[in-house]
Design a protein around this motif. Structure first.
Motif, PDB file in Angstrom:
ATOM      1  N   GLN A   1       0.841  -1.198   0.000  1.00  0.00           N
ATOM      2  CA  GLN A   1       0.000   0.000   0.000  1.00  0.00           C
ATOM      3  C   GLN A   1       0.881   1.254   0.000  1.00  0.00           C
ATOM      4  N   HIS A   2       0.788   2.094   1.028  1.00  0.00           N
ATOM      5  CA  HIS A   2       1.563   3.342   1.066  1.00  0.00           C
ATOM      6  C   HIS A   2       2.886   3.196   1.805  1.00  0.00           C
ATOM      7  N   ALA A   3       3.205   2.001   2.213  1.00  0.00           N
ATOM      8  CA  ALA A   3       4.405   1.783   3.019  1.00  0.00           C
ATOM      9  C   ALA A   3       5.501   1.118   2.202  1.00  0.00           C
ATOM     10  N   GLU A   4       6.731   1.445   2.550  1.00  0.00           N
ATOM     11  CA  GLU A   4       7.878   0.802   1.927  1.00  0.00           C
ATOM     12  C   GLU A   4       8.881   0.422   3.009  1.00  0.00           C
ATOM     13  N   ILE A   5       9.386  -0.798   2.881  1.00  0.00           N
ATOM     14  CA  ILE A   5      10.461  -1.256   3.759  1.00  0.00           C
ATOM     15  C   ILE A   5      11.718  -1.252   2.905  1.00  0.00           C
ATOM     16  N   ASP A   6      12.726  -0.509   3.333  1.00  0.00           N
ATOM     17  CA  ASP A   6      13.940  -0.384   2.530  1.00  0.00           C
ATOM     18  C   ASP A   6      14.605  -1.733   2.306  1.00  0.00           C
ATOM     19  N   LEU A   7      14.804  -2.482   3.392  1.00  0.00           N
ATOM     20  CA  LEU A   7      15.463  -3.783   3.289  1.00  0.00           C
ATOM     21  C   LEU A   7      14.769  -4.785   4.193  1.00  0.00           C
ATOM     22  N   VAL A   8      14.622  -5.998   3.692  1.00  0.00           N
ATOM     23  CA  VAL A   8      14.200  -7.125   4.520  1.00  0.00           C
ATOM     24  C   VAL A   8      15.380  -8.081   4.510  1.00  0.00           C
ATOM     25  N   ALA A   9      15.916  -8.326   5.694  1.00  0.00           N
ATOM     26  CA  ALA A   9      17.101  -9.170   5.825  1.00  0.00           C
ATOM     27  C   ALA A   9      16.787 -10.353   6.732  1.00  0.00           C
ATOM     28  N   GLN A  10      17.661 -11.343   6.656  1.00  0.00           N
ATOM     29  CA  GLN A  10      17.512 -12.513   7.512  1.00  0.00           C
ATOM     30  C   GLN A  10      18.874 -12.903   8.049  1.00  0.00           C
ATOM     31  N   LYS A  11      18.886 -13.263   9.315  1.00  0.00           N
ATOM     32  CA  LYS A  11      20.091 -13.806   9.942  1.00  0.00           C
ATOM     33  C   LYS A  11      19.637 -14.982  10.791  1.00  0.00           C
ATOM     34  N   GLY A  12      19.959 -16.168  10.332  1.00  0.00           N
ATOM     35  CA  GLY A  12      19.462 -17.363  11.011  1.00  0.00           C
ATOM     36  C   GLY A  12      17.951 -17.410  10.914  1.00  0.00           C
ATOM     37  N   LYS A  13      17.299 -17.585  12.061  1.00  0.00           N
ATOM     38  CA  LYS A  13      15.838 -17.644  12.101  1.00  0.00           C
ATOM     39  C   LYS A  13      15.228 -16.303  12.496  1.00  0.00           C
ATOM     40  N   LEU A  14      15.964 -15.231  12.277  1.00  0.00           N
ATOM     41  CA  LEU A  14      15.498 -13.887  12.613  1.00  0.00           C
ATOM     42  C   LEU A  14      15.286 -13.093  11.331  1.00  0.00           C
ATOM     43  N   LEU A  15      14.100 -12.522  11.200  1.00  0.00           N
ATOM     44  CA  LEU A  15      13.775 -11.677  10.057  1.00  0.00           C
ATOM     45  C   LEU A  15      13.892 -10.231  10.517  1.00  0.00           C
ATOM     46  N   ILE A  16      14.640  -9.421   9.774  1.00  0.00           N
ATOM     47  CA  ILE A  16      14.907  -8.047  10.185  1.00  0.00           C
ATOM     48  C   ILE A  16      14.384  -7.092   9.122  1.00  0.00           C
ATOM     49  N   PHE A  17      13.541  -6.163   9.555  1.00  0.00           N
ATOM     50  CA  PHE A  17      13.025  -5.117   8.687  1.00  0.00           C
ATOM     51  C   PHE A  17      13.875  -3.874   8.952  1.00  0.00           C
ATOM     52  N   VAL A  18      14.498  -3.363   7.890  1.00  0.00           N
ATOM     53  CA  VAL A  18      15.501  -2.311   8.053  1.00  0.00           C
ATOM     54  C   VAL A  18      15.052  -1.025   7.371  1.00  0.00           C
ATOM     55  N   GLU A  19      15.040   0.050   8.130  1.00  0.00           N
ATOM     56  CA  GLU A  19      14.834   1.386   7.582  1.00  0.00           C
ATOM     57  C   GLU A  19      16.213   2.008   7.426  1.00  0.00           C
ATOM     58  N   VAL A  20      16.553   2.422   6.211  1.00  0.00           N
ATOM     59  CA  VAL A  20      17.846   3.046   5.937  1.00  0.00           C
ATOM     60  C   VAL A  20      17.620   4.550   5.849  1.00  0.00           C
ATOM     61  N   LYS A  21      18.364   5.309   6.629  1.00  0.00           N
ATOM     62  CA  LYS A  21      18.305   6.771   6.565  1.00  0.00           C
ATOM     63  C   LYS A  21      19.685   7.272   6.203  1.00  0.00           C
ATOM     64  N   THR A  22      19.752   8.072   5.152  1.00  0.00           N
ATOM     65  CA  THR A  22      21.024   8.563   4.649  1.00  0.00           C
ATOM     66  C   THR A  22      21.021  10.086   4.638  1.00  0.00           C
ATOM     67  N   ARG A  23      22.114  10.651   5.053  1.00  0.00           N
ATOM     68  CA  ARG A  23      22.316  12.097   5.000  1.00  0.00           C
ATOM     69  C   ARG A  23      23.716  12.374   4.485  1.00  0.00           C
ATOM     70  N   SER A  24      23.882  13.534   3.874  1.00  0.00           N
ATOM     71  CA  SER A  24      25.208  13.919   3.376  1.00  0.00           C
ATOM     72  C   SER A  24      26.003  14.666   4.441  1.00  0.00           C
ATOM     73  N   ASN A  25      25.329  15.081   5.517  1.00  0.00           N
ATOM     74  CA  ASN A  25      26.022  15.687   6.665  1.00  0.00           C
ATOM     75  C   ASN A  25      25.109  15.576   7.879  1.00  0.00           C
ATOM     76  N   THR A  26      25.649  15.894   9.027  1.00  0.00           N
ATOM     77  CA  THR A  26      24.870  15.785  10.268  1.00  0.00           C
ATOM     78  C   THR A  26      24.565  17.160  10.868  1.00  0.00           C
ATOM     79  N   ARG A  27      24.600  18.161  10.042  1.00  0.00           N
ATOM     80  CA  ARG A  27      24.356  19.541  10.495  1.00  0.00           C
ATOM     81  C   ARG A  27      23.012  19.687  11.215  1.00  0.00           C
ATOM     82  N   PHE A  28      21.993  18.971  10.745  1.00  0.00           N
ATOM     83  CA  PHE A  28      20.662  19.088  11.331  1.00  0.00           C
ATOM     84  C   PHE A  28      20.298  17.890  12.205  1.00  0.00           C
ATOM     85  N   GLY A  29      21.252  17.012  12.460  1.00  0.00           N
ATOM     86  CA  GLY A  29      21.008  15.850  13.307  1.00  0.00           C
ATOM     87  C   GLY A  29      21.490  14.576  12.647  1.00  0.00           C
ATOM     88  N   GLN A  30      21.507  13.528  13.433  1.00  0.00           N
ATOM     89  CA  GLN A  30      21.926  12.213  12.944  1.00  0.00           C
ATOM     90  C   GLN A  30      20.821  11.634  12.050  1.00  0.00           C
TER      91      GLN A  30
END
Length: 117
Positions: A34-63
């Motif tokens: 629908q209106h949602a997007e998951i950047d990455l779906v990863a797996q490690k063993g029997k653990l499923l990890i939903f990953v939100e990736v946030k990228t910035r070119s600098n940290t002037r306004f925060g992490q």
């Protein structure tokens, strides 16, 4: 492509490289429901990890991770719920943030496990 889109794509590529190096298997990129997007779906063993990736070119306004809003987390969780149901996933899940700061000189990655529930 707009500069912010290129930065986001670079950050996502860096996050994939980082996670694979740490032993994660990437199952999906840019999974949509629908209106949602998951950047990455990863797996490690029997653990499923939903990953939100946030990228910035600098940290002037925060992490980068500070820009994951409550509303965004809810959308990710809703899409994750659908993914879990569609794949009939019987094991544990986790929600992570991979914060990437890219500059011409360097790339910094912070992996925040259990970022939200």
């Amino acid at each position: 492509m707009a500069q912010h889109n290129e930065t986001g794509k670079q950050g996502e590529d860096e996050a994939v490289r980082y996670l694979v190096q740490k032993g994660y298997e990437i199952r999906e990129r840019n999974y949509r429901h629908q209106h949602a997007e998951i950047d990455l779906v990863a797996q490690k063993g029997k653990l499923l990890i939903f990953v939100e990736v946030k990228t910035r070119s600098n940290t002037r306004f925060g992490q980068p991770e500070e820009f994951v809003t409550y509303a965004k987390a809810r959308l990710v969780m809703k899409a994750a719920e659908q993914y879990i149901f569609a794949k009939d996933w019987p094991y544990d899940v986790r929600f992570d943030i991979v914060a990437v700061t890219v500059s011409p000189e360097s790339v910094t990655i912070r992996h925040i496990e259990d970022a939200f529930y």
